[in-house]
Design a protein around this motif. Structure first.
Motif, PDB file in Angstrom:
ATOM      1  N   ALA A   1       0.539  -1.059  -0.007  1.00 17.21           N
ATOM      2  CA  ALA A   1      -0.004  -0.043  -0.127  1.00 17.21           C
ATOM      3  C   ALA A   1       0.856   1.268   0.288  1.00 17.21           C
ATOM      4  O   ALA A   1       0.427   2.341  -0.643  1.00 17.21           O
ATOM      5  N   TYR A   2       1.883   1.205   0.604  1.00 15.66           N
ATOM      6  CA  TYR A   2       2.717   2.312   0.985  1.00 15.66           C
ATOM      7  C   TYR A   2       3.998   2.734   0.151  1.00 15.66           C
ATOM      8  O   TYR A   2       4.293   3.691  -0.191  1.00 15.66           O
ATOM      9  N   PHE A   3       4.316   1.549  -0.676  1.00 14.20           N
ATOM     10  CA  PHE A   3       5.542   1.319  -1.410  1.00 14.20           C
ATOM     11  C   PHE A   3       5.186   1.056  -3.009  1.00 14.20           C
ATOM     12  O   PHE A   3       4.591   0.178  -3.210  1.00 14.20           O
ATOM     13  N   ARG A   4       6.014   1.370  -3.731  1.00 17.60           N
ATOM     14  CA  ARG A   4       5.965   1.036  -5.384  1.00 17.60           C
ATOM     15  C   ARG A   4       6.418  -0.548  -5.438  1.00 17.60           C
ATOM     16  O   ARG A   4       5.752  -0.990  -6.126  1.00 17.60           O
ATOM     17  N   ASP A   5       7.304  -0.979  -4.655  1.00 14.63           N
ATOM     18  CA  ASP A   5       7.830  -2.291  -4.883  1.00 14.63           C
ATOM     19  C   ASP A   5       8.699  -2.804  -3.639  1.00 14.63           C
ATOM     20  O   ASP A   5       9.091  -1.995  -2.741  1.00 14.63           O
ATOM     21  N   TRP A   6       8.576  -4.103  -3.147  1.00 10.96           N
ATOM     22  CA  TRP A   6       9.399  -4.588  -2.181  1.00 10.96           C
ATOM     23  C   TRP A   6       9.686  -6.028  -2.429  1.00 10.96           C
ATOM     24  O   TRP A   6       9.130  -6.839  -2.993  1.00 10.96           O
ATOM     25  N   VAL A   7      10.681  -6.291  -1.599  1.00 12.68           N
ATOM     26  CA  VAL A   7      11.257  -7.657  -1.581  1.00 12.68           C
ATOM     27  C   VAL A   7      11.766  -8.297  -0.402  1.00 12.68           C
ATOM     28  O   VAL A   7      12.307  -7.316   0.560  1.00 12.68           O
ATOM     29  N   GLN A   8      11.663  -9.429  -0.166  1.00 13.58           N
ATOM     30  CA  GLN A   8      12.172  -9.907   1.155  1.00 13.58           C
ATOM     31  C   GLN A   8      13.784 -10.372   0.852  1.00 13.58           C
ATOM     32  O   GLN A   8      13.993 -11.121  -0.082  1.00 13.58           O
ATOM     33  N   LEU A   9      14.561  -9.944   1.561  1.00 14.70           N
ATOM     34  CA  LEU A   9      15.981 -10.033   1.259  1.00 14.70           C
ATOM     35  C   LEU A   9      16.629 -11.502   1.941  1.00 14.70           C
ATOM     36  O   LEU A   9      17.496 -11.908   1.405  1.00 14.70           O
ATOM     37  N   GLY A  10      16.279 -11.656   3.062  1.00 13.11           N
ATOM     38  CA  GLY A  10      16.498 -13.026   3.875  1.00 13.11           C
ATOM     39  C   GLY A  10      16.357 -12.829   5.279  1.00 13.11           C
ATOM     40  O   GLY A  10      15.882 -11.919   5.722  1.00 13.11           O
ATOM     41  N   PHE A  11      16.666 -14.099   6.072  1.00 10.05           N
ATOM     42  CA  PHE A  11      16.555 -14.277   7.228  1.00 10.05           C
ATOM     43  C   PHE A  11      17.952 -13.595   8.045  1.00 10.05           C
ATOM     44  O   PHE A  11      18.677 -13.711   7.740  1.00 10.05           O
ATOM     45  N   THR A  12      17.035 -13.061   9.357  1.00 15.46           N
ATOM     46  CA  THR A  12      18.193 -12.543  10.114  1.00 15.46           C
ATOM     47  C   THR A  12      18.210 -12.708  11.416  1.00 15.46           C
ATOM     48  O   THR A  12      18.890 -12.126  12.218  1.00 15.46           O
ATOM     49  N   GLY A  13      17.479 -13.873  11.800  1.00 10.14           N
ATOM     50  CA  GLY A  13      17.431 -14.311  13.150  1.00 10.14           C
ATOM     51  C   GLY A  13      18.542 -15.088  13.740  1.00 10.14           C
ATOM     52  O   GLY A  13      18.973 -15.962  12.823  1.00 10.14           O
ATOM     53  N   ARG A  14      19.343 -14.500  14.494  1.00  7.14           N
ATOM     54  CA  ARG A  14      20.820 -14.923  15.024  1.00  7.14           C
ATOM     55  C   ARG A  14      20.689 -16.294  15.695  1.00  7.14           C
ATOM     56  O   ARG A  14      21.444 -17.287  15.881  1.00  7.14           O
ATOM     57  N   LEU A  15      19.390 -16.431  16.687  1.00  9.14           N
ATOM     58  CA  LEU A  15      19.384 -17.316  17.471  1.00  9.14           C
ATOM     59  C   LEU A  15      18.086 -18.009  17.246  1.00  9.14           C
ATOM     60  O   LEU A  15      17.189 -17.566  16.445  1.00  9.14           O
ATOM     61  N   PRO A  16      17.856 -19.494  17.725  1.00  4.66           N
ATOM     62  CA  PRO A  16      16.661 -20.098  17.149  1.00  4.66           C
ATOM     63  C   PRO A  16      15.512 -19.458  17.875  1.00  4.66           C
ATOM     64  O   PRO A  16      14.302 -19.332  17.192  1.00  4.66           O
ATOM     65  N   ARG A  17      15.511 -18.610  19.037  1.00  2.00           N
ATOM     66  CA  ARG A  17      14.358 -17.914  19.328  1.00  2.00           C
ATOM     67  C   ARG A  17      14.063 -16.716  18.605  1.00  2.00           C
ATOM     68  O   ARG A  17      13.008 -16.186  18.804  1.00  2.00           O
ATOM     69  N   ARG A  18      14.899 -16.376  17.783  1.00  2.00           N
ATOM     70  CA  ARG A  18      14.572 -15.012  17.070  1.00  2.00           C
ATOM     71  C   ARG A  18      14.000 -15.308  15.545  1.00  2.00           C
ATOM     72  O   ARG A  18      14.668 -15.918  14.680  1.00  2.00           O
ATOM     73  N   LYS A  19      12.788 -14.631  15.403  1.00  3.86           N
ATOM     74  CA  LYS A  19      11.861 -14.855  14.084  1.00  3.86           C
ATOM     75  C   LYS A  19      12.081 -13.512  13.527  1.00  3.86           C
ATOM     76  O   LYS A  19      11.185 -12.819  13.572  1.00  3.86           O
ATOM     77  N   ARG A  20      13.108 -13.229  12.669  1.00  3.31           N
ATOM     78  CA  ARG A  20      13.489 -12.058  11.962  1.00  3.31           C
ATOM     79  C   ARG A  20      13.464 -11.998  10.443  1.00  3.31           C
ATOM     80  O   ARG A  20      14.658 -13.142  10.096  1.00  3.31           O
ATOM     81  N   TRP A  21      13.102 -11.182   9.481  1.00  2.00           N
ATOM     82  CA  TRP A  21      13.532 -11.350   8.194  1.00  2.00           C
ATOM     83  C   TRP A  21      13.649  -9.880   7.643  1.00  2.00           C
ATOM     84  O   TRP A  21      13.074  -8.856   8.200  1.00  2.00           O
ATOM     85  N   LEU A  22      14.702  -9.650   6.810  1.00  3.09           N
ATOM     86  CA  LEU A  22      14.868  -8.337   6.432  1.00  3.09           C
ATOM     87  C   LEU A  22      14.473  -8.003   4.956  1.00  3.09           C
ATOM     88  O   LEU A  22      14.053  -8.978   4.018  1.00  3.09           O
ATOM     89  N   TYR A  23      13.623  -6.963   4.779  1.00  4.26           N
ATOM     90  CA  TYR A  23      13.017  -6.528   3.489  1.00  4.26           C
ATOM     91  C   TYR A  23      13.235  -5.178   3.100  1.00  4.26           C
ATOM     92  O   TYR A  23      13.967  -4.363   3.624  1.00  4.26           O
ATOM     93  N   ALA A  24      13.374  -5.032   1.456  1.00  4.74           N
ATOM     94  CA  ALA A  24      13.841  -3.750   1.050  1.00  4.74           C
ATOM     95  C   ALA A  24      12.449  -3.443   0.205  1.00  4.74           C
ATOM     96  O   ALA A  24      11.818  -4.097  -0.389  1.00  4.74           O
ATOM     97  N   ALA A  25      12.038  -1.894   0.520  1.00  6.88           N
ATOM     98  CA  ALA A  25      10.804  -1.557   0.092  1.00  6.88           C
ATOM     99  C   ALA A  25      11.118  -0.401  -0.670  1.00  6.88           C
ATOM    100  O   ALA A  25      11.844   0.583   0.069  1.00  6.88           O
ATOM    101  N   SER A  26      10.766   0.022  -1.961  1.00  8.70           N
ATOM    102  CA  SER A  26      11.053   1.245  -2.826  1.00  8.70           C
ATOM    103  C   SER A  26      10.177   2.113  -3.068  1.00  8.70           C
ATOM    104  O   SER A  26       8.958   1.541  -3.266  1.00  8.70           O
ATOM    105  N   VAL A  27      10.334   3.580  -2.963  1.00  7.17           N
ATOM    106  CA  VAL A  27       9.370   4.442  -3.378  1.00  7.17           C
ATOM    107  C   VAL A  27       9.292   4.771  -4.882  1.00  7.17           C
ATOM    108  O   VAL A  27       8.378   4.815  -5.515  1.00  7.17           O
ATOM    109  N   ASP A  28      10.427   4.801  -5.518  1.00  7.10           N
ATOM    110  CA  ASP A  28      10.760   5.408  -6.961  1.00  7.10           C
ATOM    111  C   ASP A  28      11.147   4.567  -7.797  1.00  7.10           C
ATOM    112  O   ASP A  28      11.696   4.974  -8.972  1.00  7.10           O
ATOM    113  N   PHE A  29      11.709   3.026  -7.487  1.00 11.51           N
ATOM    114  CA  PHE A  29      12.244   2.160  -8.398  1.00 11.51           C
ATOM    115  C   PHE A  29      11.881   0.718  -7.895  1.00 11.51           C
ATOM    116  O   PHE A  29      11.318   0.523  -6.901  1.00 11.51           O
ATOM    117  N   ASP A  30      12.234   0.027  -9.057  1.00 12.21           N
ATOM    118  CA  ASP A  30      11.959  -1.363  -8.773  1.00 12.21           C
ATOM    119  C   ASP A  30      13.275  -2.192  -8.029  1.00 12.21           C
ATOM    120  O   ASP A  30      14.045  -2.398  -8.737  1.00 12.21           O
TER     121      ASP A  30
END
Length: 301
Positions: free
Chosen positions: A253-282
């Motif tokens: 809704a807020y960005f032109r394009d977005w993509v998931q870059l990968g998992f960032t959870g360092r420990l088994p209990r951490r559930k985290r993922w990195l995303y890139a979202a762009s306003v003006d490019f693909d």
């Protein structure tokens, strides 16, 4: 304490890691880093403690801030060892920031991509990501941070490293920050912006990040299954709406394009993922051109 033990462990492998990433870091810098660690392990006090943390400006959230690790600084032989919620070794020409090695930012934290751009780091803590950006060629970095202790640490580092013209420190909430930046980083703060320290929902968090983003947002999704949320260390409002599905909808809704870059959870209990979202490019067209995480140690551009 465990973070410093981890850093001691990592220091033993810095030569191997930097060689694997084709990063040139001189042996004198690594020797000084090891020297600071030896002094610490032998019990010699090199710590210059920052003033006590004052959370009075957080509008009633003092109790929820009790899990924040106060920043501290050790220095010897021209090398500064910063610890707290973030930890790194730094001098005027080199930066060793172990946290960088878990984020798949190879496409975006390159001198070619950062040169001429401004960066805003939300929840900047001790300034590790601002310094990484500046060392990689960023035109100007701004760190937004609410914790007074960490703000003072960033100001001290900025002065010591003579970066006053390339690094701004903003003490306050994101909702009150008046500007924008070409690139915005928000690592490990989405749940804080969803009610823990400000805001009232995931929608507020994404909208606030979009408001300050001129071109690219690099944001870490912290899942509700992450132990910091499950155990109540960090809480979110309207938790039923705090889902990965709604997060994806808000990015669309807020960005032109977005993509998931990968998992960032360092420990088994951490559930985290990195995303890139762009306003003006693909952003999808850029992802994967230079895969991989950042090296632990970098030279100043």
């Amino acid at each position: 304490m465990w973070k410093w033990n981890l850093l001691s462990f990592e220091l033993a492998f810095l030569f191997t890691l930097t060689a694997a990433h084709d990063v040139l870091v001189d042996s004198q810098f690594l020797s000084k880093a090891a020297y600071v660690e030896r002094k610490r392990l032998r019990g010699i006090n090199l710590t210059t403690s920052m003033p006590n943390v004052n959370f009075s400006f957080l509008d009633g959230y003092q109790n929820q801030m009790r899990f924040v690790t106060p920043a501290s600084l050790r220095s010897a032989e021209g090398l500064m060892a910063v610890s707290g919620y973030q930890y790194f070794h730094i001098n005027a020409t080199h930066l060793c920031f172990p946290e960088a090695s878990i984020y798949p930012l190879g496409d975006f934290f390159t001198p070619a991509f950062l040169t001429g751009k401004t960066l805003l780091d939300v929840g900047a803590n001790n300034g590790g990501w601002c310094l990484t950006a500046v060392f990689r060629g960023c035109l100007h970095a701004t760190g937004v941070e609410m914790t007074e202790n960490s703000v003072q640490m960033m100001v001290r580092l900025r002065t010591t490293l003579q970066l006053d013209n390339r690094w701004t420190v903003y003490h306050g909430k994101l909702g009150k920050f008046p500007g924008q930046a070409d690139i915005v980083t928000a690592f490990g703060v989405l749940h804080w912006l969803s009610g823990h320290s400000e805001g009232d929902s995931l929608a507020y968090a994404v909208a606030s990040l979009r408001r300050v983003t001129r071109s690219l947002l690099l944001v870490e999704w912290v899942d509700a299954r992450d132990y910091r949320i499950r155990t109540g260390e960090v809480w979110v409002r309207n938790r039923s709406a705090y889902t990965i599905h709604n997060f994806h909808k808000l990015l669309s809704a807020y960005f032109r394009d977005w993509v998931q870059l990968g998992f960032t959870g360092r420990l088994p209990r951490r559930k985290r993922w990195l995303y890139a979202a762009s306003v003006d490019f693909d952003v999808s067209a850029i992802r994967g051109l230079q895969r991989g995480c950042l090296p632990i140690c970098i030279n100043r551009a």
